[in-house]
Design a protein around this motif. Structure first.
Motif, short mmCIF file in Angstrom:
data_model
loop_
_atom_site.label_atom_id
_atom_site.label_comp_id
_atom_site.label_asym_id
_atom_site.label_seq_id
_atom_site.Cartn_x
_atom_site.Cartn_y
_atom_site.Cartn_z
N LEU C 73 64.19 32.87 50.57
CA LEU C 73 63.80 31.93 49.91
C LEU C 73 63.87 31.99 48.45
O LEU C 73 64.16 30.78 47.78
N ILE C 74 64.35 33.17 47.94
CA ILE C 74 64.57 33.22 46.59
C ILE C 74 66.09 32.80 46.20
O ILE C 74 66.62 32.57 45.15
N TYR C 75 66.84 32.83 47.69
CA TYR C 75 68.42 32.44 47.24
C TYR C 75 68.55 30.99 47.82
O TYR C 75 69.37 30.47 47.31
N ASP C 76 67.64 30.50 48.27
CA ASP C 76 67.57 29.16 48.99
C ASP C 76 67.43 28.35 48.24
O ASP C 76 66.82 28.37 47.04
N LYS C 77 67.31 26.73 48.50
CA LYS C 77 67.02 25.73 47.69
C LYS C 77 65.58 25.77 47.36
O LYS C 77 64.73 26.25 48.40
N ARG C 78 65.07 25.53 46.32
CA ARG C 78 63.65 25.29 45.66
C ARG C 78 62.82 24.67 47.19
O ARG C 78 61.56 24.96 47.38
N LEU C 79 63.35 23.61 47.63
CA LEU C 79 62.59 22.52 48.26
C LEU C 79 61.95 23.66 49.65
O LEU C 79 60.90 23.13 49.94
N LEU C 80 62.59 24.42 50.17
CA LEU C 80 62.39 25.15 51.26
C LEU C 80 61.03 25.83 50.93
O LEU C 80 60.01 25.96 51.61
N PHE C 81 60.95 26.68 49.77
CA PHE C 81 60.01 27.39 49.30
C PHE C 81 58.82 26.43 49.08
O PHE C 81 57.55 26.64 49.31
N TRP C 82 58.85 25.28 48.61
CA TRP C 82 57.80 24.48 48.37
C TRP C 82 57.18 23.77 49.69
O TRP C 82 55.89 23.68 49.77
N ILE C 83 58.07 23.55 50.71
CA ILE C 83 57.47 23.16 52.00
C ILE C 83 56.72 24.20 52.57
O ILE C 83 55.63 24.00 52.80
N PHE C 84 57.18 25.25 52.51
CA PHE C 84 56.21 26.47 53.13
C PHE C 84 55.23 26.72 52.30
O PHE C 84 53.93 26.65 52.97
N VAL C 85 55.21 26.64 51.06
CA VAL C 85 54.15 27.18 50.25
C VAL C 85 52.87 25.97 50.16
O VAL C 85 51.82 26.42 50.36
N ALA C 86 53.47 24.78 50.48
CA ALA C 86 52.50 23.49 50.38
C ALA C 86 51.51 23.57 51.72
O ALA C 86 50.32 23.68 51.70
N ALA C 87 52.27 24.08 53.10
CA ALA C 87 51.71 24.32 54.30
C ALA C 87 50.72 25.41 54.15
O ALA C 87 49.57 25.34 54.58
N LEU C 88 51.15 26.45 53.42
CA LEU C 88 50.35 27.86 53.27
C LEU C 88 48.97 27.26 52.34
O LEU C 88 47.80 27.83 52.90
N MET C 89 49.19 26.66 51.26
CA MET C 89 48.02 26.45 50.44
C MET C 89 46.88 25.36 51.24
O MET C 89 45.78 25.53 51.16
N LEU C 90 47.62 24.41 52.15
CA LEU C 90 46.62 23.51 52.70
C LEU C 90 45.94 24.41 53.83
O LEU C 90 44.86 24.25 54.21
N THR C 91 46.61 25.36 54.60
CA THR C 91 45.99 26.26 55.65
C THR C 91 44.93 27.05 55.01
O THR C 91 43.66 27.05 55.48
N PHE C 92 45.25 27.45 53.72
CA PHE C 92 44.27 28.37 53.12
C PHE C 92 43.22 27.57 52.72
O PHE C 92 42.02 28.13 53.01
N ALA C 93 43.17 26.42 52.07
CA ALA C 93 42.25 25.47 51.60
C ALA C 93 41.20 25.16 52.98
O ALA C 93 40.05 25.10 52.72
N THR C 94 42.24 24.68 53.82
CA THR C 94 41.28 24.30 55.11
C THR C 94 40.50 25.21 55.48
O THR C 94 39.21 25.07 56.00
#
Lengths: 675, 222, 113
Positions: C73-94
């Protein structure tokens, strides 16, 4: 990688030379008729199939609803048994949501999204076919429960030993569309797994599981398509609103469905293997099922309604002759609705006793969700305001949508207040509320979409007088059926009641509601019959009969297989409208032409892989029934699924070149490829 | 690879390959999947911290059941398999197919060891009296770790098929490297889920004398 | 940088891949060390809240190290990071909310709506 995509371009795929995939099998590229439809990877054909199945199941769910209303027309009625009544309302809800609204939305996603973003197909055409057939088989498994139920009622199963051993003989699901534990689960100690219900619940579990897989696969595909396959110049803020709502819906699906997937797995383990997730006599918490179900279930509500909102956001500007008022706000509101949809699930559970802090929090969040919804309503009104409104059938239905959806929204806000909700919980008031949202909102929106895009899909115009008549009947019948239910609910009539005694003051309005339901049913049937007739026999029309605004109207009707003879380059929002009436023209890339357009090869493998779900879906409930050797059917199913996916992976994507009649540089794509 | 304008080779709007994007979307979705399973386990641990009653009627605490040495070993194995997977992807990018095969065999081998450890653990626990049927703890534990194990097994199957497919000579170039990378993403995800499970399900049971959840109320057992 | 060129890899590409190779080795060592430290930590006589905090941080550290380096993720496009982290944050919050909802152990009947 295959090197088999080296055909000379042909004008029609039937002219292709036979060609073998990496497996050595002949690809079904050249086929027509049945084989063509079964192996198609064309998003437009897949969309049409989704639509046809969805409309069929709408009618099935409608018949179930009319049976319910007939039973409730008179007090102390015995038109159907209480058991059949439970099965009918369960299957009515499940059918309408999972087999009616969601696939009909999926039909629009499939047909429109690639056209609206200027793409030639979706990102994964074969995965798209897999989603379709998985949905078809999941729907079939769910409804096969009726076949067993009727066979049982007719006495055909009595001679079987396994049938004699059954404790419960309800074969169709009868738990309500949410299948609350512990009713759907088990009781008893140490894995005896005594169940409260018969195998209907097992049919429901496996059916919803398979349908979930179909929705998930389709959603991954559509997010990928929308993010990755936009035409040049089609920035995110130039996307048509319908495409935006598809994107948000797909995101909701991929984040909401895992919760129900796990809940179903847990319930399945309870029933099949004696686990204790929801078994109260072993310490399981049935309320956990409610939580997991609504963590999925509330976003699901927005999964149902956002596509309809997207459709209306396309229709209103077209027939008001104005651009959509506040496009960024509409998009942003949609995103906020989707996001907040994950934070309000417990408002379905106020009466379970959450404690004061959670109750207050979920109350407030639920009220907050009314804000972006209200913003959208005002934006739609702003779109119509001062416009030159044409009252075509889609416009009439869209206006009905705004009005009816708003009524449903008002009663929804009433529920957000926990004290009021605990009075309304499980009463007919709730029925009235969500039918105003789902029928007055979603169904009117989807019907508007059907009338709006049918000329694009088939190149034929629906009969307008019948369309007006059907729209009027639907709106009138719907209000007659569900308006009185507000009163009935507040007068104390409970939900899911098989019958009621005379003298409660419910007789008149129940009778009115039943009459309304029949008018509504006749209206929907008339509209669907009108549309079906249009598809084959309707009057031919031009490629842009409404004066459309987005890219799909720039194409001939019916749309050629390759969609765009030359890939468009978009310079603005509402690209096609601006192209004709504004200063910004659509440019075209110099591709296609003599070199042809690359088309993905058709394939049997998605269908083969999906067939695995058919076997597994039949096998699981039959195991629960105690049918001998049914476990082998499940194993066969999983084997077929894995085999199908493996063959799919190694057959190679293939592809062929299709010649387009358009000369390079010409903006107007010429005639459809003749078949 | 393919000289024609294959739809899958066409440049994408974001510059991200379709396959990589869809795999990340799947993993995002899988976060919610494992989130649901893990939280089911945790909330039942919180409600019923006292473990379970075995067939002889003895109260058993989960601390006495777990074998932290074995779990640590399998955790280490899975982490190292992830490392080898990263090397296998790197090798494919450089076009070194032989190096890819060596590394991917290592991944498969380590994955099988992990699965073996899990089979051993399940058998051991079963003989100690923890079954899927006799307690909520048994249900949540076996279904959570079993679902993770199923993910590992699917990954192993995927990599085995890929290993043999590489001998057909069709696994190469940009698309081949992409296919391996996508399989790698899946494998790493299974690894990070285990990182969470290792801490949230195993290690916390050792905090303090009675574990994080304590021994609390008497267990509701059957 | 995720995709390799079709023909022979260029010089810069090989240098980059070699650099990554070294990162991977370093990271694998760190993952092993941290896991070892976690196992030691739980047996040390340190107050539970402290251990729990350190364990959570270590676990999160390993998690993000793997997604950033092994999963590119550190080498790839920023978008992929945010897709995953957004889902992660939603999971954590829920699921934090879900766990919190189950903490209401004793409910006064007069609270119930």
């Amino acid at each position: 990688m295959s090197h088999d995509s080296h055909h000379d371009p042909v004008a029609c795929k039937t002219e292709l030379a036979p060609e073998r995939s990496d497996l050595g099998l002949i690809r079904p590229d050249r086929t027509t008729g049945w084989t063509d439809w079964l192996t198609t990877v064309d998003h437009k054909k897949i969309g049409i199939l989704y639509g046809a199945f969805a409309m069929f199941y709408f009618l099935v769910g409608g018949v179930e609803a009319l049976a319910i209303r007939t039973q409730l027309a008179r007090p102390d009625n015995d038109f159907i048994t209480a058991r059949m009544y439970n099965q009918l309302f369960t299957m009515h809800g499940t059918t309408m949501i999972f087999l009616g609204v969601m696939p009909l939305s999926a039909a629009f996603f499939n047909f429109l999204v690639p056209l609206q973003i200027g793409a030639r197909d979706v990102a994964f055409p074969r995965l798209n076919a897999f989603s379709l057939w998985t949905f078809v088989f999941g729907a079939f498994v769910l409804n096969a429960s009726w076949l067993f139920e009727f066979a049982h009622l007719a006495g055909w199963l009595n001679s079987f030993d396994w049938h004699k051993a059954l404790v419960y003989t309800d074969f169709a699901p009868a738990n309500g569309w949410f299948s609350y534990a512990p009713l759907s689960g088990t009781f008893g100690q140490n894995g005896q797994a005594l169940r409260f219900t018969g195998v209907g619940t097992d049919f429901w579990i496996i059916g919803i599981q398979v349908l979930g897989i179909a929705s998930l696969a389709a959603s991954f595909n559509f997010i990928c398509t929308i993010i990755n396959m936009r035409a040049k110049g089609m920035t995110m803020m130039r996307l048509p609103v319908f495409t935006w709502m598809t994107l948000i819906t797909a995101i909701l699906i991929i984040l909401a469905f895992p919760a129900i997937t796990v809940a179903l797995i847990e319930l399945m383990f309870d029933r099949a293997f004696g686990a204790n997730f929801f078994n109260p006599s072993a310490g399981g918490q049935p309320v956990l099922w409610q939580h997991l179900f609504w963590i999925f279930g509330h976003p699901e509500v927005y999964i149902l309604v956002l596509p309809a909102m997207g459709i209306v956001s396309e229709i209103l500007p077209t027939f008001s002759g104005k651009a959509l008022f506040g496009y960024p706000i509409i998009v942003f509101s949609g995103a906020v609705i989707g996001f907040l949809g994950f934070a309000v699930w417990s408002h379905h559970m106020f009466t379970t006793g959450l404690g004061p802090v959670p109750t207050a929090a979920f109350s407030l969040l639920t009220m907050a969700i009314a804000v972006p919804t209200g913003v959208k309503i005002f934006n739609w009104l702003g779109t119509i305001w001062g416009g030159r409104v044409r009252f075509t059938p889609p416009m009439v239905l869209s206006l009905g949508f705004i009005w009816m959806f708003m009524c449903g929204g008002f009663s929804g806000v009433m529920h957000s207040s926990a004290p009021a909700d605990s009075q309304q919980q499980d009463s007919y008031f709730v029925i009235a509320h969500f039918h105003y949202v789902l029928l007055g909102g979603v169904l009117l929106g989807l019907m508007a979409g059907l009338y709006f895009w049918f000329p694009k899909i088939f190149g034929r115009m629906p009969n307008a007088p019948i369309a007006y008549l059907a729209s009027g009947m639907v709106i009138l019948g719907f209000n007659l059926a569900f308006g009185p239910m507000h009163y009935l609910g507040l007068a104390g009539m409970p939900r899911r009641t098989h019958t009621y005694h005379a003298g409660n003051g419910w007789e008149t309005w129940n009778y009115v509601a039943t009459i309304g339901a029949y008018i509504l049913g006749a209206g929907v049937f008339l509209a669907f019959a009108n549309l079906a007739w249009t598809a084959f026999k309707g009057k031919k029309c031009s490629s842009d009969p409404w004066g459309g605004r987005t890219l799909e109207w720039s194409l001939p009707s019916p749309v050629p297989e390759y969609n765009f003879a030359q890939a468009p380059i978009v310079a603005t929002r509402d690209a096609y409208f601006e192209d004709r009436h504004g200063g910004k023209r659509i440019a075209y890339e110099n591709d296609g032409g003599e070199a042809g357009v690359h088309m993905p090869s058709q394939s049997w493998m998605p269908l083969v892989a999906s067939t695995g779900f058919l076997f597994a879906g039949f096998g699981m409930p039959m195991m629960a029934m105690g049918v001998p050797h049914a476990g082998w059917i499940v194993i066969t199913g999983l084997g077929v699924l894995i085999l199908g996916i493996w063959l799919w992976a190694v057959e190679g994507p293939g592809g062929y070149m299709l010649k387009t009649p358009a000369a390079a540089g010409s903006p107007a794509p010429a005639e459809t490829v003749a078949h | 690879m393919s000289e024609t304008a294959d739809a899958h080779d066409a440049p994408t709007s974001t510059g991200i390959d379709h396959k990589k994007l869809i795999m990340w979307l799947f993993l995002a979705s899988d976060c919610m999947f494992f989130g649901t399973l893990i939280s089911t386990h945790l909330l039942y641990r919180k409600l019923y911290p006292s473990g379970f009653t075995d067939a002889e009627g003895h109260q058993r605490f989960i601390q006495n059941l777990f074998n932290i040495e074995l779990t640590s070993f399998s955790t280490f194995i899975l982490l190292m398999s992830s490392f080898l997977m990263a090397l296998a992807v790197s090798a494919m990018h450089k076009g070194e197919i032989k190096s890819f095969r060596r590394n991917v065999l290592g991944v498969i081998f380590f994955g099988l060891i992990f699965l073996g450890c899990q089979v051993f653990e399940f058998t051991h626990f079963y003989h100690q009296g923890l079954t899927i049927q006799n307690s909520v703890l048994g249900s949540t534990f076996y279904v959570l770790t079993g679902t993770h194990g199923t993910h590992v097994a699917i990954g192993v199957l995927w990599l085995i098929l890929m290993y043999f497919y590489s001998f057909t000579g069709k696994l190469g170039g940009h698309m081949g490297a992409l296919d391996v990378e996508v399989a790698g993403l899946y494998w790493h995800f299974v690894d990070i889920v285990w990182i969470i499970i290792f801490t949230a399900v195993y290690l916390v049971e050792y905090l303090g004398p009675n574990g994080f959840w304590g021994t609390g109320l008497p267990a509701v057992t059957k | 940088m995720s995709s390799s060129p079709e023909a022979a890899p260029s010089q810069e590409f090989l240098i980059e891949e070699t650099r990554r190779y070294h990162h991977f080795i370093t990271l694998a060592l760190w993952l092993a060390v941290v896991t070892g430290a976690e196992i030691v930590l739980i047996f040390l006589p340190i107050p539970m809240p402290v251990v729990l905090t350190i364990l959570s941080l270590m676990s999160a550290g390993k998690f993000f190290a793997v997604i950033l380096w092994f999963m590119h993720l550190i080498y790839d496009k920023r978008l992929l990071f945010w897709i995953f982290v957004a889902a992660l944050m939603l999971t954590f919050a829920t699921f934090s909310a879900l766990l919190a909802l189950f903490s209401v152990d004793v409910l006064d009947p007069k609270w119930i709506a």
